[in-house]
Design an enzyme around this catalytic site. Structure first.
Site, mmCIF file in Angstrom:
data_model
loop_
_atom_site.group_PDB
_atom_site.id
_atom_site.type_symbol
_atom_site.label_atom_id
_atom_site.label_comp_id
_atom_site.label_asym_id
_atom_site.label_seq_id
_atom_site.Cartn_x
_atom_site.Cartn_y
_atom_site.Cartn_z
ATOM 1 N N TYR A 55 -38.332 -37.724 -31.677
ATOM 2 C CA TYR A 55 -37.785 -37.872 -33.023
ATOM 3 C C TYR A 55 -37.806 -36.578 -33.787
ATOM 4 O O TYR A 55 -36.977 -36.342 -34.662
ATOM 5 C CB TYR A 55 -38.476 -39.003 -33.768
ATOM 6 C CG TYR A 55 -37.977 -40.319 -33.255
ATOM 7 C CD1 TYR A 55 -38.670 -41.015 -32.301
ATOM 8 C CD2 TYR A 55 -36.747 -40.797 -33.663
ATOM 9 C CE1 TYR A 55 -38.162 -42.189 -31.784
ATOM 10 C CE2 TYR A 55 -36.242 -41.965 -33.151
ATOM 11 C CZ TYR A 55 -36.957 -42.647 -32.215
ATOM 12 O OH TYR A 55 -36.445 -43.798 -31.695
ATOM 13 N N ALA A 294 -27.752 -46.225 -30.590
ATOM 14 C CA ALA A 294 -29.014 -46.760 -30.087
ATOM 15 C C ALA A 294 -29.779 -45.663 -29.391
ATOM 16 O O ALA A 294 -29.194 -44.827 -28.710
ATOM 17 C CB ALA A 294 -28.770 -47.923 -29.118
ATOM 18 N N ASP A 295 -31.102 -45.653 -29.580
ATOM 19 C CA ASP A 295 -31.924 -44.743 -28.793
ATOM 20 C C ASP A 295 -32.162 -45.349 -27.436
ATOM 21 O O ASP A 295 -32.353 -44.643 -26.449
ATOM 22 C CB ASP A 295 -33.264 -44.520 -29.482
ATOM 23 C CG ASP A 295 -33.109 -43.669 -30.731
ATOM 24 O OD1 ASP A 295 -33.898 -43.835 -31.663
ATOM 25 O OD2 ASP A 295 -32.178 -42.852 -30.746
ATOM 26 N N GLY A 296 -32.186 -46.672 -27.391
ATOM 27 C CA GLY A 296 -32.373 -47.355 -26.120
ATOM 28 C C GLY A 296 -31.886 -48.774 -26.263
ATOM 29 O O GLY A 296 -31.936 -49.354 -27.349
#
Lengths: 399, 414
Positions: A55, A294-296
Site C-alpha cells: 500500500y 480490485a487488489d484481489g
C-alpha cells in the site's frame, strides 16, 4: 487451504508481533522520503509489518505526485536498469558479490508505475529461471518455489503478488515437461511465457475496457473509488468513444489517490466531481453505477480493495445501484475471508494533520473486503463474470 | 449458395414483418435455414471449417439484424457456429490419432516427420484445451494463438502430414456430414424441449398446491398437464396478461384438460399472491447473468413473489439461453407493439394529435419485461433445474467465446 483460516492468521500475527524490532514507523508524506525508508527495509527478509509495503508503493505511485518524488523515481530506475541488462545476478550496487536476489529484482520491476504487481512478480521469477544453474525440471521447480516463497513472505499483504506467484508456480508444475525432451528448450519456453505475461497485463486492461463499454450509456453518472489503472482505462476508452458521462470521484483518504484520479480524468476532459469519502451516501441517488478496481478477487467472488470500497458497495446495494468491478484475471486468489479481520493486516501511515494524543488508537488498515452479494458484475479479461463464476475458474486452475 | 438465397430471403422477410410468433418456431426455422446453407455450401480443400463459419456468419448477421429482439435467432446462429468448431476439432483429433498409427507403417515419411507427430499432437491438445472452452486462468499462460486461427492450424496440421487429396476431400465431406447431423440433433432438441421440461413437473408440483402463472406459454401448459397426468391435484391462478389477454386462452386450455383454473386481472396479483404456493412462468429469453426477458407484467409478479417469499420458477428451453449480458434491457431488448391493442384509434384520435396544442396522449405498449436474476428462484431447462447464478455454465457449454459478436467477414477465409 486451511492455513488461511481466521484462527491460524491470528496465531501468526501474534508470533510476528513478538519477533518484531521496535516500531520504526515514520509518518512521512506520500512523497520523496518514502523511497529511502523502503530502501532500508530491503535488507530485511521480513520488513516492518507495521507498514504494508504494497500500500505504500501504491500511495507513492498513485498519491499526489510531488516533483522531487519524480526526480527520485527517475534516478532510481536509471540506476538499476543498466545492471539488469548486463547481468541478472548483480543487482544490489552495494554488494556486487552477493548472489542473485529475487526480491531486489522484484522491487526493480515494481518501481514502474504502470506495471501490475503480479506481472512484476512473474518477471522476477523469470529472472530466477534465467540465472538458475539447475539441470533438471525438478531442481528448477524447487528453486522457483523457494524464490516464490521468499517473495510472498517479503510482503504478505499484497494479494496480487501472492496470486501472481501461485499462478506462475502452477503453470510451471503443470506444463508438460513431458512435452519437451530437452531441458533447455523447456527452460527457454518458460522464460518466454513469463516475458509475454507482461504484455498480457496491458492487453488485459484493453480487453476489460472494451467489455465494459456497453455498460456505460450516454448521460450516466459513475462513482469511482480508489485509483485503479484498469478503471482509468475503461473511462479513457469511453471518453474516446465519445460517450457523455460524468464521474464522481471519492477523495480516497489517507493516500488521497482519488485526487490523482480526478487529475487524470480532468486531463481527458471528463466532467469530474470530487467528494469526500463520507459524501458517498449523500450523492448515491444521483449515481447510476459504481466502478471499482480490485487488489484481489477472492474465492467467494468478493473483492479486496482500498478501504472504503465495502462502504460504497453497501450504500449502492441498498439503493439498488449496480457495482461493477474491473480486475484482471491474475488477481484471482485462493483466499476465503469470512469477515474483515480475516485478511492479513495491511497497515499504512495515516496523518490527521493535527497531533493525536498517544492513548488514542488509530485504525490503520489500508483495505477491506467486499462480500460478493454486493457486487453485480466483474469485468475481467476472461469475460464478463458474475461473482459466482470466480470460484469455478479457480477450481479449474488449482484442482 | 444461389440455391439457398430465396429460402434465406423468405425467412428474412418473415422475420422483418414479425410473421413468426414464438421463440421455438423461430429457433426451429433458423436452424433449418442454416442447415440448408451448410449443405449447399461448397467447401474449399483447405480450412473447410473456416469457410463454413464464414458462410454461417454472413447469413447469421442478416438474420439477427432482421429481428434483433427475437433473441432465439442469434442463439441458434451461435449454436451452429459452436457445432462447426466442435466437429472440426473432433475430426482433427481423430485424424492425428489415426496418423499416429499410420506414421509407423509409412517408411518414407518417417524420417521427416519424427518431431512433427509429437509436436502437432501437443499443439492439437493445447488447441483442444483452449479453443472451445471460454478463456480461463488455465490458458492464461499457455500459448494463446488467435482462436480463429486454431481451426485453421488444426485442419492444416492434419493435412501437412502428406495425406492424399482424396483424403482431404473425404474429410471435407465428413465435416459437412457431421455438422448437419449435429444440427439435426439440435432441431430435434428444440422440438422436444417441452416434453423434457414437463418430465420434471412431478418433482416441483405437489398435492393441493396453488400455482400462479401469467399469459399463455406452451411450456407451462405442458408442464402443468404433465403434473396432472401423474395424479397431482392442484389449482391454477391465471393472470390474464393485458393487453393481449392470452391468459384467457390458457385458462380455457387448462379447463379443457381437467385442471381447475381461476382468471384474475394483472392488478389483482398483489392481492392474491399470499395465497399462492409457487409461481411458474415461461420466458422469452434468458440472459447470461440469469436475468429473464419475459412477457410484460412478469417483473411485477416477480416482485410480488419476492415480497411474499413465494418461489418464482422460470421454464426455458435451451434455445432461449443467450450468452449476452443485458446492459440496458428495458430499452434494447424490448419491442413496442402497436398501441391499437390498448386504445382504438378512432376514439382518441383527437387527443393523440399533439399539434393541436390541447394536450397529447401517448400510448406505450412494450412487449417484454426484464426480471433481474435476484428475483428468480429456479430455472427449469431441458437439462434440469438450475440456480440463476449457474446459467453461465450452461452457456459456456453451448457457445464459443468467439461467436458473441456475429459479424460476417468481408475477406474470404479466416
Amino acid at each position: 487451504m486451511w492455513y488461511r483460516s481466521a484462527s491460524f492468521i491470528l496465531d501468526n500475527r501474534q508470533q510476528n508481533v513478538a519477533a518484531l524490532a521496535p516500531d520504526t514507523l515514520s509518518i512521512s508524506p506520500p512523497g520523496g522520503t518514502t523511497r529511502t525508508s523502503m530502501a532500508d527495509t530491503f535488507q530485511n527478509p521480513n520488513p516492518n509489518p507495521v507498514i504494508s509495503a504494497y500500500y505504500q508503493t501504491r500511495a507513492a505511485h498513485h498519491g499526489v505526485i510531488t516533483s522531487d518524488w519524480l526526480a527520485q523515481a527517475q534516478a532510481a530506475t536509471d540506476q538499476n536498469s543498466d545492471p539488469n541488462a548486463i547481468s541478472a545476478s548483480d543487482v544490489r550496487v552495494s554488494d556486487p558479490d552477493k548472489p542473485f536476489s529475487v526480491i531486489d529484482e522484484f522491487n526493480d520491476w515494481r518501481k514502474q508505475p504502470d506495471l501490475a504487481e503480479a506481472v512484476a512478480a512473474i518477471r522476477a521469477l523469470a529472472a530466477v529461471i534465467r540465472s538458475s544453474k539447475a539441470t533438471t525440471m525438478m531442481e528448477l521447480e524447487i528453486e522457483l518455489k523457494k524464490a516464490s516463497d521468499s517473495l510472498k513472505s517479503w510482503d504478505e499483504t499484497s494479494i496480487s503478488l501472492t496470486a501472481g506467484c501461485d499462478l506462475f508456480m502452477r503453470y510451471v508444475t503443470r506444463t508438460a515437461a513431458l512435452e519437451y525432451e530437452d531441458f533447455n528448450s523447456a527452460k527457454s519456453r518458460l522464460i518466454e511465457r513469463a516475458e509475454k505475461f507482461g504484455e498480457i497485463s496491458y492487453k488485459a486492461r484493453k480487453v476489460i475496457a472494451m467489455l465494459a463499454q456497453d455498460f456505460i450509456f450516454d448521460g450516466c453518472t459513475i462513482l469511482v473509488h480508489g485509483y485503479s489503472r484498469v478503471v482509468l482505462e475503461v473511462l479513457k476508452l469511453a471518453a474516446q468513444n465519445k460517450k457523455l458521462f460524468r464521474v464522481f470521484c471519492t477523495e480516497g483518504r489517507p493516500d488521497r489517490s482519488g485526487l490523482r484520479l480526478s487529475n487524470e480524468l480532468a486531463k481527458l476532459d471528463i466532467p469530474v466531481k470530487l467528494l469526500i469519502d463520507s459524501a458517498v451516501a449523500y450523492t448515491m441517488d444521483e449515481v447510476d453505477m459504481v466502478f471499482v478496481g480490485a487488489d484481489g478477487v477472492v474465492e467467494s467472488g468478493g473483492i479486496i480493495n482500498m478501504m472504503g470500497t465495502y462502504q460504497t458497495a453497501l450504500v449502492a446495494h441498498s439503493m439498488n445501484k449496480p457495482v461493477y468491478v474491473a480486475a484482471e484475471s491474475y488477481k484471482f486468489a485462493r483466499l476465503y475471508p469470512l469477515d474483515q479481520k480475516d485478511l492479513a493486516p495491511a497497515p499504512i501511515p495515516i496523518e490527521f494533520g493535527v497531533p493525536v494524543p498517544s492513548k488514542v488508537e488509530i485504525e490503520r488498515s489500508a483495505r477491506d473486503y467486499t462480500p460478493p452479494q454486493y457486487l453485480t458484475l466483474l469485468f475481467t479479461d476472461l469475460g464478463v463474470l458474475t461473482p459466482s463464476v470466480v470460484s469455478d475458474e479457480l477450481i479449474q486452475l488449482y484442482l | 449458395m444461389p440455391d439457398v438465397q430465396p429460402l434465406v430471403n423468405g425467412f428474412l422477410s418473415q422475420l422483418k414483418k414479425r410473421k413468426i410468433e414464438g421463440s421455438q418456431a423461430t429457433a426451429k426455422q433458423t436452424a433449418e435455414v442454416l442447415r440448408s446453407v451448410i449443405s449447399q455450401q461448397r467447401l474449399p480443400h483447405t480450412n473447410q471449417a473456416g469457410a463454413l463459419i464464414d458462410a454461417v456468419r454472413a447469413v447469421g448477421e442478416q438474420l439477427i439484424a432482421a429481428n434483433p429482439v427475437e433473441i432465439a435467432v442469434g442463439n441458434i446462429v451461435r449454436r451452429v457456429l459452436h457445432i462447426i468448431r466442435e466437429e472440426d476439432l473432433s475430426l482433427a483429433t481423430d485424424a492425428i490419432a489415426g496418423l499416429g498409427i499410420s506414421a509407423g507403417s509409412d517408411d518414407e515419411d518417417d524420417v521427416e516427420q519424427d518431431d512433427h507427430p509429437v509436436l502437432s499432437a501437443a499443439a492439437v491438445a493445447a488447441a483442444a484445451r483452449s479453443t472451445l472452452r471460454p478463456p480461463s486462468l488455465q490458458t492464461l499462460l499457455e500459448d494463446m494463438p488467435d482462436s480463429a486461427a486454431v481451426p485453421h492450424t488444426s485442419s492444416s496440421g492434419g493435412e501437412s502430414e502428406g495425406k492424399s487429396r482424396s483424403d482431404k476431400g473425404s474429410r471435407g465431406r465428413k465435416l459437412k456430414h457431421d455438422v448437419i447431423e449435429a444440427v439435426n440433433d439440435l432441431i430435434q432438441d428444440i422440438s422436444t424441449c417441452h416434453e423434457q421440461i414437463a418430465e420434471q413437473a412431478v418433482e416441483h408440483i405437489h398435492h393441493n398446491e396453488v400455482i400462479l402463472t401469467l399469459g399463455s406459454s406452451r411450456t407451462v401448459l405442458e408442464f402443468l398437464c404433465a403434473a396432472k397426468e401423474k395424479k397431482r391435484s392442484f389449482r391454477v391462478f391465471v393472470v390474464e396478461g393485458a393487453p393481449r389477454y392470452q391468459g384467457h386462452v390458457l385458462a380455457k386450455d387448462l379447463a379443457a384438460r381437467g385442471l381447475q383454473a381461476t382468471v384474475i386481472t394483472d392488478s389483482a396479483v398483489f392481492a392474491m399472491i399470499s395465497r399462492v404456493n409457487m409461481v411458474i412462468v415461461g420466458a422469452h429469453a434468458v440472459m447470461a447473468n440469469g436475468g429473464v426477458i419475459a412477457p410484460v407484467g412478469l417483473n411485477m409478479v416477480a416482485l410480488a413473489a419476492q415480497r411474499h417469499a413465494v418461489p418464482f420458477v422460470v421454464l426455458a428451453g435451451s434455445h432461449k439461453l443467450c450468452p449476452l449480458y443485458p446492459h440496458n434491457p428495458e430499452v434494447l431488448l424490448n419491442e413496442l407493439r402497436s398501441p391499437s391493442e390498448l386504445l382504438d384509434f378512432g376514439e382518441f384520435s383527437d387527443c393523440l394529435d399533439s399539434a393541436s396544442g390541447a394536450g397529447s396522449l401517448h400510448v406505450v405498449n412494450p412487449a417484454f419485461d426484464y426480471v433481474p436474476p435476484k428475483l428468480v428462484s429456479l430455472f427449469i431447462t431441458d437439462t434440469g433445474g438450475h440456480n440463476p447464478s449457474y446459467m453461465y455454465r450452461l452457456i459456456a457449454d453451448y457457445y464459443s467465446a468467439d461467436d458473441l459478436v456475429v459479424k460476417g467477414r468481408t475477406t474470404a477465409g479466416s
